[in-house]
Design a protein around this motif. Sequence first.
Motif, PDB file in Angstrom:
ATOM      1  N   UNK A   1     -29.004  12.780  31.789  1.00  0.00           N
ATOM      2  CA  UNK A   1     -30.323  12.183  32.043  1.00  0.00           C
ATOM      3  C   UNK A   1     -30.674  12.130  33.527  1.00  0.00           C
ATOM      4  N   UNK A   2     -29.990  12.950  34.353  1.00  0.00           N
ATOM      5  CA  UNK A   2     -30.260  12.916  35.789  1.00  0.00           C
ATOM      6  C   UNK A   2     -31.714  13.288  36.083  1.00  0.00           C
ATOM      7  N   UNK A   3     -32.279  12.641  37.081  1.00  0.00           N
ATOM      8  CA  UNK A   3     -33.580  13.084  37.585  1.00  0.00           C
ATOM      9  C   UNK A   3     -33.408  14.422  38.283  1.00  0.00           C
ATOM     10  N   UNK A   4     -32.376  14.514  39.133  1.00  0.00           N
ATOM     11  CA  UNK A   4     -32.134  15.727  39.910  1.00  0.00           C
ATOM     12  C   UNK A   4     -30.637  15.986  39.973  1.00  0.00           C
ATOM     13  N   UNK A   5     -30.236  17.228  39.735  1.00  0.00           N
ATOM     14  CA  UNK A   5     -28.854  17.630  39.987  1.00  0.00           C
ATOM     15  C   UNK A   5     -28.760  18.149  41.421  1.00  0.00           C
ATOM     16  N   UNK A   6     -27.762  17.675  42.163  1.00  0.00           N
ATOM     17  CA  UNK A   6     -27.670  18.029  43.590  1.00  0.00           C
ATOM     18  C   UNK A   6     -26.539  19.005  43.892  1.00  0.00           C
ATOM     19  N   UNK A   7     -25.770  19.393  42.879  1.00  0.00           N
ATOM     20  CA  UNK A   7     -24.665  20.332  43.105  1.00  0.00           C
ATOM     21  C   UNK A   7     -24.747  21.477  42.090  1.00  0.00           C
ATOM     22  N   UNK A   8     -24.083  22.563  42.423  1.00  0.00           N
ATOM     23  CA  UNK A   8     -24.133  23.769  41.594  1.00  0.00           C
ATOM     24  C   UNK A   8     -22.763  24.074  41.001  1.00  0.00           C
ATOM     25  N   UNK A   9     -22.775  24.813  39.884  1.00  0.00           N
ATOM     26  CA  UNK A   9     -21.519  25.212  39.245  1.00  0.00           C
ATOM     27  C   UNK A   9     -20.632  25.929  40.254  1.00  0.00           C
ATOM     28  N   UNK A  10     -19.353  25.596  40.226  1.00  0.00           N
ATOM     29  CA  UNK A  10     -18.393  26.232  41.122  1.00  0.00           C
ATOM     30  C   UNK A  10     -18.112  25.442  42.383  1.00  0.00           C
ATOM     31  N   UNK A  11     -18.987  24.476  42.682  1.00  0.00           N
ATOM     32  CA  UNK A  11     -18.811  23.699  43.919  1.00  0.00           C
ATOM     33  C   UNK A  11     -17.602  22.770  43.822  1.00  0.00           C
ATOM     34  N   UNK A  12     -16.843  22.725  44.908  1.00  0.00           N
ATOM     35  CA  UNK A  12     -15.727  21.772  45.000  1.00  0.00           C
ATOM     36  C   UNK A  12     -16.265  20.417  45.431  1.00  0.00           C
ATOM     37  N   UNK A  13     -15.750  19.356  44.803  1.00  0.00           N
ATOM     38  CA  UNK A  13     -16.258  18.009  45.078  1.00  0.00           C
ATOM     39  C   UNK A  13     -15.137  17.105  45.540  1.00  0.00           C
TER      40      UNK A  13
END
Length: 186
Positions: free
Chosen positions: A123-135
């Motif tokens: 239910x996020x308004x906005x996703x701020x990261x992309x697939x593959x990104x290390x967190x």
Amino acid sequence: MSNQDLLTRELKSIKGESIILKNIISDLNYSGILDSTQSYDQFVTGFFSSQNLGFPDLAPVAGYITRGLHLENNHLGIDIAARNQDDVRAPADGRVMFSGTSEDLGNTIIINHPGGFITVFGHNDTNLVNAGEELQKGQVVARVGETGKSQGPHLHFEIWKNNQVLDPREIIPIYKEKDVSIRQTR
Ligand SMILES: [Zn+2]
């Protein structure tokens, strides 16, 4: 009393009768590091801290739990009421598996963590990261919203380990205190 008995008693006292948590510990084979020179405080502290970078114990948002797990209704996580645009944080180190949209959960992020944990944020308004990104643990990954099938802004949050659904209230202590959902047997 053996070390294992003392450990079991300790875990019951801090977590209640948490079968899930005990399963995690046995999965991770943490009893193997117990020895006579180590106190149980040290063991438990170690288990919930830096030895487990993948253990998702950081609350992704501050807020109250308004709905718990209802496996029979396919509700596999908890709902956390929060303000629109509040930060959603990674509960542990990991890597983004999915950043996109699903019909029910709207804008959704799925993170893969070391140790077999997977977390889901819906239910996020906005996703701020992309697939593959290390967190890194605590990194902001999304903003709270009400996309998908949602009544009012909240975070839908799931924790999985080895394809088994876990109750985030058993993993993140603050959510046990901030739980205003109606209790149901499950
Ligand atoms: Zn939900």
